[in-house]
Design an enzyme around this catalytic site. Structure first.
Site, PDB file in Angstrom:
ATOM      1  N   CYS A   8       0.878  -1.170   0.000  1.00 46.68           N
ATOM      2  CA  CYS A   8       0.000   0.000   0.000  1.00 46.68           C
ATOM      3  C   CYS A   8       0.906   1.208   0.000  1.00 46.68           C
ATOM      4  CB  CYS A   8      -0.937  -0.003   1.197  1.00 46.68           C
ATOM      5  SG  CYS A   8      -0.125   0.621   2.638  1.00 46.68           S
ATOM      6  N   ASP A  36       0.412   7.280  13.062  1.00 42.48           N
ATOM      7  CA  ASP A  36      -0.657   7.899  12.255  1.00 42.48           C
ATOM      8  C   ASP A  36      -0.763   9.400  12.491  1.00 42.48           C
ATOM      9  OD1 ASP A  36      -2.935   5.060  12.568  1.00 42.48           O
ATOM     10  OD2 ASP A  36      -1.120   5.384  11.390  1.00 42.48           O
TER      11      ASP A  36
END
Ligand code: EPZ
Length: 417
Positions: A116, A306
């Site tokens: 990804c 994140d």
């Protein structure tokens, strides 16, 4: 696909509720596979990643429907144990369905989730762990074939890395395994604890979630329940960055401050004032924060990977130097090139990025390349002089529900076109 147009340098003000956690909703949806009867999951954000999970459940023969922020899921009529390539490719974390399907059907077939935007995303820890519970796994032509004809048997798993997804996969599979499963070096993220809370309400017996060692006593069957998902700590950190880069004071509702224990101190050291009372955060920032010094991402309770990109956006206009060390993913600096186009001063070498704060960024057209990088570009645009155009919202919509609407309600000028 839509673009985003952001007019920068506007003060934010007002209050907004933080959405439910994407990374809690996704494993809980996968875990419904090991339950019988109705599940009612509240506080689920409207995101494309969650739509993919709903499509996977339906493909497997389950019923799954959205009613506002509540999802109704009943997996009684599940007929299939195969997740096709098209669905696996759409969302890498679909791998977390594997444990539940295998535990329930004693077999599973799904395609490799593929890389990804963050670099290769191996699943070796998932597969090695499931083998320890008795799964026989073969791979060919890009597909993974798993079987456990006599059912899974509890065992001891030691994770080489506290992988969030692998911990979730094992927890879900172990709920229906015969006997006791012990996970050593388990991930400790709040989303792991939320998944365990949900499963224990379903009749599972899980101890130690949120700590380094998790013990699961296998059961014959679990029943569906009602559950409310925890708030999204990464969305909270993103909104805090937006307020800080615009020197604003805002209120964030639905905050669990323990989930932000590594994030709040970073903002306080930079000069922000933060107080949390009964789940509401009052956040206020000086005009221009101090350099953040060092941000090294780590598994929870360390600084969350994140939140690296949104905090880097903020650091580009701080009064000082910030050193970032990204220890979790090997390719999570794609937003740096776009920040440079906006006038930032950043030097990146491998996993290290050194940011020297500049007085201001200027708006321009930028490219979104992954979920948190997109959010970081929004934060940068809010703090920039002039207009920033982000070329696509397709990544942003994976993890942020209506971020344009949320920010506009805080007096920002963010238009989706
Ligand atoms: C979860 O991904 C989150 N996604 C990610 O959030 C988050 O960044 C990550 O955990 C770390 O906190 C969801 O929960 C849906 P990992 P996951 O397994 O489970 C390596 C977002 O922006 N690894 O903890 O995939 C892996 O390559 C997303 O919301 C192996 O080597 O993360 C990575 O370098 C992005 N082998 C590291 O571990 C494996 O079998 C962390 O991966 C599994 C992982």
């Amino acid at each position: 696909m839509s673009k985003l147009l952001i007019e920068g340098s506007r003060k934010l003000r007002g209050a907004v509720k933080v959405q439910g956690a994407k990374n809690s909703t996704l494993p809980i949806l996968a875990a419904t596979v090991v339950t019988e009867g109705e599940n009612v999951i509240h506080n689920c954000p409207c995101l494309t990643d969650i739509d993919v999970s709903i499509r996977i459940l339906r493909y497997l023969g389950c019923s799954a429907s959205r009613h506002g922020h509540t999802l109704l899921v009943n997996t009684d009529n599940m007929t299939d144990c195969h997740i096709p390539n098209s669905l696996m490719r759409e969302m890498r974390s679909s791998i977390v369905f594997l444990g539940g399907i295998l535990a329930r059907f004693k077999k599973a077939r799904l395609s490799f989730p593929g890389g990804c935007e963050l670099g290769p995303r191996p699943i070796d820890l998932h597969l090695d762990a499931l083998k320890k519970l008795g799964a026989v796994i073969t791979e060919h032509h890009g597909e993974i074939y798993c079987k456990a004809p006599k059912g899974l048997v509890g065992g001891t798993v030691a994770l080489a890395f506290p992988s969030v997804g692998a911990t979730e996969n094992i927890m879900i599979a172990a709920c229906l395994a015969k006997g006791t499963t012990i996970i050593n070096n388990a991930a400790r993220e709040p989303e792991i604890s939320d998944l365990a809370d949900y499963l224990n309400k379903c009749g599972a017996e899980i101890y130690g979630a949120g700590e380094g060692t998790v013990v699961i006593e296998g059961k014959e069957k679990l029943h569906g329940v009602a559950h409310t998902v925890i708030p999204d700590r990464i969305v909270a950190a993103t909104l805090m960055s937006a307020a800080a880069i615009t020197g604003s004071e805002i209120y964030l509702e639905d905050i669990m401050s323990t989930h932000l224990s590594a994030v709040i101190p970073v903002f306080e050291e930079a000069g922000c004032n933060i107080s949390v009372k009964e789940g509401t955060m009052k956040f206020s920032s000086p005009e221009r924060i101090k350099g953040l010094k060092l941000i090294r991402t780590n598994p929870y309770p360390g600084f969350p990977t994140d939140a690296q990109a949104p905090l880097m956006a903020l650091s580009t206009v701080s009064r000082g130097i910030t050193v970032f060390v990204e220890t979790i993913f090997e390719n999570r600096y794609k937003h740096i090139g776009e920040f440079l186009r906006m006038g930032a001063n950043i030097k990146a070498e491998g996993r290290v990025a050194v940011v020297e704060g500049v007085p201001e960024l200027y708006g321009t057209s930028v490219e979104a390349m992954d979920l948190r990088g997109s959010a970081a570009l929004v934060v940068a645009g809010l703090g920039a002089q002039g207009t920033t155009e982000i070329d696509t919202t397709k990544y942003l919509e994976r993890g942020y529900e209506d971020l344009d609407v949320v920010l506009s309600s805080l007096n920002a000028s963010v238009k989706k076109i």
